[in-house]
Structures are given as structure tokens and as C-alpha cells.
Write an enzyme that holds these catalytic residues in place. Structure first.
Site, PDB file in Angstrom:
ATOM      1  N   PHE A 186       2.647  17.881 -76.349  1.00 23.76           N
ATOM      2  CA  PHE A 186       2.041  18.784 -75.371  1.00 23.76           C
ATOM      3  C   PHE A 186       0.546  18.886 -75.675  1.00 23.76           C
ATOM      4  O   PHE A 186       0.124  18.917 -76.828  1.00 23.76           O
ATOM      5  CB  PHE A 186       2.689  20.168 -75.507  1.00 23.76           C
ATOM      6  CG  PHE A 186       2.367  21.149 -74.423  1.00 23.76           C
ATOM      7  CD1 PHE A 186       3.261  21.379 -73.384  1.00 23.76           C
ATOM      8  CD2 PHE A 186       1.178  21.868 -74.444  1.00 23.76           C
ATOM      9  CE1 PHE A 186       2.976  22.306 -72.395  1.00 23.76           C
ATOM     10  CE2 PHE A 186       0.886  22.795 -73.465  1.00 23.76           C
ATOM     11  CZ  PHE A 186       1.787  23.014 -72.435  1.00 23.76           C
ATOM     12  N   CYS A 187      -0.280  18.924 -74.610  1.00 27.81           N
ATOM     13  CA  CYS A 187      -1.725  19.111 -74.824  1.00 27.81           C
ATOM     14  C   CYS A 187      -2.299  19.890 -73.645  1.00 27.81           C
ATOM     15  O   CYS A 187      -1.659  20.813 -73.145  1.00 27.81           O
ATOM     16  CB  CYS A 187      -2.430  17.772 -75.021  1.00 27.81           C
ATOM     17  SG  CYS A 187      -2.396  16.692 -73.575  1.00 27.81           S
ATOM     18  N   GLY A 188      -3.485  19.521 -73.188  1.00 28.62           N
ATOM     19  CA  GLY A 188      -4.086  20.230 -72.063  1.00 28.62           C
ATOM     20  C   GLY A 188      -3.629  19.716 -70.720  1.00 28.62           C
ATOM     21  O   GLY A 188      -3.421  20.480 -69.780  1.00 28.62           O
ATOM     22  N   SER A 245       1.153  19.228 -68.949  1.00 28.82           N
ATOM     23  CA  SER A 245       1.036  20.136 -70.094  1.00 28.82           C
ATOM     24  C   SER A 245       0.476  21.507 -69.718  1.00 28.82           C
ATOM     25  O   SER A 245       0.970  22.146 -68.789  1.00 28.82           O
ATOM     26  CB  SER A 245       0.206  19.475 -71.198  1.00 28.82           C
ATOM     27  OG  SER A 245       0.964  18.480 -71.851  1.00 28.82           O
TER      28      SER A 245
END
Length: 460
Positions: free
Chosen positions: A416-418, A444
Site C-alpha cells: 500500500f502507498c499513496g 491505495s
């Protein structure tokens, strides 16, 4: 008088060509120098000078090749054991046609940092623009963490360089920095390439601080240094980058040849989109989308191994663009590319891998299940400080390989990130390291905020 800005996308590097009266100068050139030569010819000018604001850390300079091709002299700051060019000091002046170039010592980012103020003597003596290198940016200032044992001293030097040397040039002077938004050479830069010293004096957040507050702010910043920085510093001190046309052109490689080369140590870089990689990818490859290659190749590609590129079959420009990005960073051994892209791999009968895409709604449901996956948040610490996730394992992407022992191997992992792009890189690295069930949360945090999913931690 003319002035042209050149952008090296991904690196967020800005270089410049200026001149008049049949002469021109380049400031902080990258090694793909033909663009400067073409622009100078278009202005009927000969390049006579190359000015370097400092020894750059994030890309290879093209100064020596420009000098070889044009006879130009190269000028940079004092205090380093340069193997080429000439050193210049505070107050030195040069002429490029009717343009006067005045050297300003502006230490802080590095000890040898220089700025170059230019005046069009055909119309006046006052400076009209200043090339500030990594000292003063648009909306921010340069990083000062390269001398950790002198942290307060160099932060103070940068403050003095800005307030005592640069700002007194005049509010109307145009600011021309060496980097823009997205560069690893600073943070908080405005997403535009033009400003004036007066605008920055009134609006740049770092310029609103007094000296003590400025030093405190700089000494508490959190910057990262990609491993390739040190290699760039050594090579830029030597100026040893060979001409781009001396590098071997990447050759098309059949799936069998590509696979054999990987067994012999070829590092496979998949520069396709996260959506494409979600469908199929070459096992053992590292997925870094093309527009993120300059930012992350320096973290996950070891010192100049043979490289193989994987691009979309119909994207004819991806391979030369990736090769140029890598060459700017000193990765010069791009041996070839997978002919036919993933189609070529699939039709060869070879096994392919998958990194499934997970929608944030599905991810939220899975996390409520009896045996939830590991939610691996690979955003930076600053991002997590701003918006944390519930029950997530936080390992910044750039620390992933060093912290693999913190990531369970006996549970599925969802990265998961931006937006789902850095998490793709993380997922491909985990797959390469033997993790079996790995997925990417496409969209995300952006999707989570838009959809109102319950993954976000409550505000304290």
C-alpha cells in the site's frame, strides 16, 4: 540575449543554456549534451563556457564532453580534487558575449557550491538572473545533510549564503535553480520552474525563519540518500562519463536469451504500468514504472550490473527513454530488452507471475477476516505522520530490502502507498525475494480517501 531551460524528467534536474553575440554557456549540463549543442546552433552561437554550481550527486554531468566537442572552458568551485576544468572563486567574472557572469560563493548544500549571477551589459549592469544550484529552490532551500558531523555549521552557512549573498542581488532578479519539485536534493519545492528572489523572500517558507529557527529546521529534516549518490560524486569529480554514443545500444532479446541472461546475473527492469504488471510479469524482475525509474532505480539496482528492460510491445519509445534515464544516473550496461514484451515471454511457454490488484473496498473486507493479510504501508515517515493506517506494518519503500525480516512470509501481503505505484515496486521486490502471496492495492491512499474506506486511522 537568450535563455533556455532543459528538464531531465524524473530526476527533476534543470540545466540551462544562455548567451548572446555568437557565444553561449551551459549551466549544470547532464550527459545527454546534444540538446545543448542543437540549441546553441539554433541561436548561431558557439558554447564557450560550462559552469557547474557544485559536484552533483544525483546525475552524471556532461561538462567534459561539451568541452571536448566545443572547446569550452569548465568552471566549478574550489576545495575539491577536480580532475578536469578550472576552479573559480567568489567575485570572479567571465564574459559570454555581452553577458557578464559573476561568481558567488554560496556554501551550505556543499562546501564548494557556487551561484552565477548574470547581467546583460548591452542594457545595464545590474544582474537579471542568478543560477543558484542547490542553494535556493523555488519554494524551498537545498538539503544540508551531507556533512552530518557539521550539521549546525553547514545549515548556518546556507542561511548566510541566501540572506547575505543571494537576496541582496535584488527582488527583481530571476531565480534559476538546479532542481524542481520531485528532486531528492530538497523537499517542499513548488511545482513550477520560475520565480524571483523577491517573491521567494516574501513567500518561501524557509526564508521566513530567523537564523536560529532555520538551523533548527534544517538539522531536524529527514532526507534519504540513494546508494548511487556516492558513486555519482566520485565520477563527477573525475568527469569520466563516456559519451552516450559510445555506449552499446540495447539489443532485442528472445525470451530464451533473456531468461538465460537473468540466470547469469542480468537485472530485469519492468518499466510498464502497474495495471500491466498486474496481468503478468517475468518472475524475478523488478517493476518500476518508467516515470518512476529515475527516482527508484538508484535504490534497487546494484552498482552498474547488466540490465534488461521489459516494456510494452507497442511502446517503441520506452526502451530508449529508459536507457537515457539510466545513463544519466550512471547505469550504462543496458544489455537488451525483451523482444515482444510480455507477449514474447508468454508465447514462449515460459511461466509468468502475477501481482494481483486489490481494490481498497476488498482490502478492507479482507482485513476484517479471520486470517487477514499483512497490510504493508511503504510510504515515507512524513506521509504516515500526516495520515496513518489502522493495523498497518510501516516499512518505507527505500528501507524494504534491509527490513525484510520484519515482514512475515507465512501470510499474504498487500502493499500500500499513496496511489499504488510505489507499492507495485515493493510487491515486485517481495516476489523476487521469495514471498508467494503478494498483492498491490491499486489506488491505495488516494482511492481510500475518495471512497471513504475504513482503513484510515482515527485522528488523535
Amino acid at each position: 540575449m537568450f535563455l533556455e531551460t532543459f528538464r531531465s524528467e524524473g530526476l527533476a534536474h534543470l540545466s540551462y543554456l544562455f548567451g548572446d553575440g555568437g557565444e553561449a554557456a551551459v549551466v549544470d549540463p547532464s550527459r545527454d549534451i546534444d540538446r545543448y549543442l542543437r540549441a546553441a546552433r539554433a541561436e548561431d552561437c558557439r558554447i564557450t563556457h560550462v559552469f557547474e554550481t557544485h559536484r552533483n550527486e544525483d546525475y552524471l554531468v556532461g561538462s567534459r564532453e561539451i568541452a571536448r566537442r566545443t572547446g569550452a572552458t569548465i568552471h566549478h568551485g574550489r576545495g575539491l580534487d577536480w580532475k578536469y576544468g578550472e576552479t573559480a572563486g567568489d567575485g570572479d567574472t567571465f564574459r559570454v558575449g555581452p553577458v557578464e557572469v559573476r561568481v558567488l560563493a554560496t556554501p551550505g548544500h556543499t562546501d564548494e557550491s557556487l551561484s552565477f549571477a548574470i547581467a546583460d551589459t548591452a542594457t545595464g549592469k545590474d544582474p537579471i538572473a542568478v543560477f543558484t544550484g542547490d542553494s535556493l529552490f523555488i519554494g524551498s532551500v537545498g538539503r544540508t545533510d551531507f556533512y552530518p558531523d557539521r550539521a549546525r555549521e553547514v545549515a548556518g552557512l546556507l542561511f548566510d549564503s541566501i540572506h547575505e549573498t543571494l537576496l541582496p542581488l535584488g527582488d527583481g532578479v530571476i531565480l534559476l535553480p538546479a532542481h524542481g519539485a520531485g528532486s531528492v536534493c530538497g523537499g517542499g519545492m513548488a511545482p513550477r520552474d520560475f520565480s524571483t528572489l523577491g517573491y521567494e523572500r516574501r513567500n518561501n517558507p524557509m526564508l521566513q525563519l530567523d537564523r536560529d529557527a532555520f538551523i533548527r529546521a534544517k538539522t531536524t529534516e529527514r532526507h534519504e540518500q540513494p546508494p548511487y549518490f556516492r558513486r555519482m560524486e566520485v565520477r563527477n569529480l573525475a568527469g569520466d562519463a563516456p559519451p552516450l554514443d559510445a555506449l552499446t545500444e540495447p539489443a532485442p532479446m528472445t525470451a530464451d536469451r533473456f531468461a538465460e541472461a537473468m540466470e547469469d546475473g542480468l537485472v530485469a527492469l519492468d518499466v510498464r504500468s502497474p495495471e500491466a504488471v498486474a496481468g503478468a510479469f517475468v518472475p524475478g524482475s523488478v517493476a518500476i514504472p518508467l516515470d518512476m525509474l529515475a527516482t527508484y532505480a538508484g535504490w534497487f539496482v546494484p552498482d552498474d550490473p547488466p540490465l534488461g528492460l521489459i516494456a510494452e510491445k507497442d511502446d517503441r519509445g520506452a526502451v530508449p527513454e529508459a536507457r537515457l534515464i539510466l545513463a544519466r544516473m550512471g547505469f550504462e550496461r543496458v544489455a537488451g530488452y525483451l523482444a515482444g514484451g510480455l507477449d514474447g515471454w508468454e508465447t514462449s511457454g515460459r511461466r509468468y507471475g502475477r501481482i494481483p490488484a486489490v481494490h481498497v473496498d476488498e482490502l478492507a473486507r479482507r482485513l476484517e477476516a479471520k486470517d487477514p493479510p499483512v497490510l504493508l504501508d511503504v510510504r515515507t515517515r512524513d506521509e504516515v505522520d500526516e495520515q496513518a493506517l489502522r493495523d498497518a506494518l510501516h516499512v518505507p519503500l527505500r528501507e524494504l530490502i534491509e527490513r525484510l525480516d520484519e515482514i512475515p512470509r507465512d501470510r499474504p501481503v498487500v502493499a500500500f502507498c499513496g496511489t499504488g505505484r510505489r507499492s507495485l515496486i515493493a510487491a515486485s521486490l517481495l516476489k523476487r525475494e521469495g514471498y508467494e502471496e503478494v498483492a498491490d492495492a491499486l489506488g491505495s491512499l488516494s482511492a481510500c480517501v475518495a471512497a471513504g474506506c475504513p482503513l484510515l486511522a482515527k485522528e488523535p
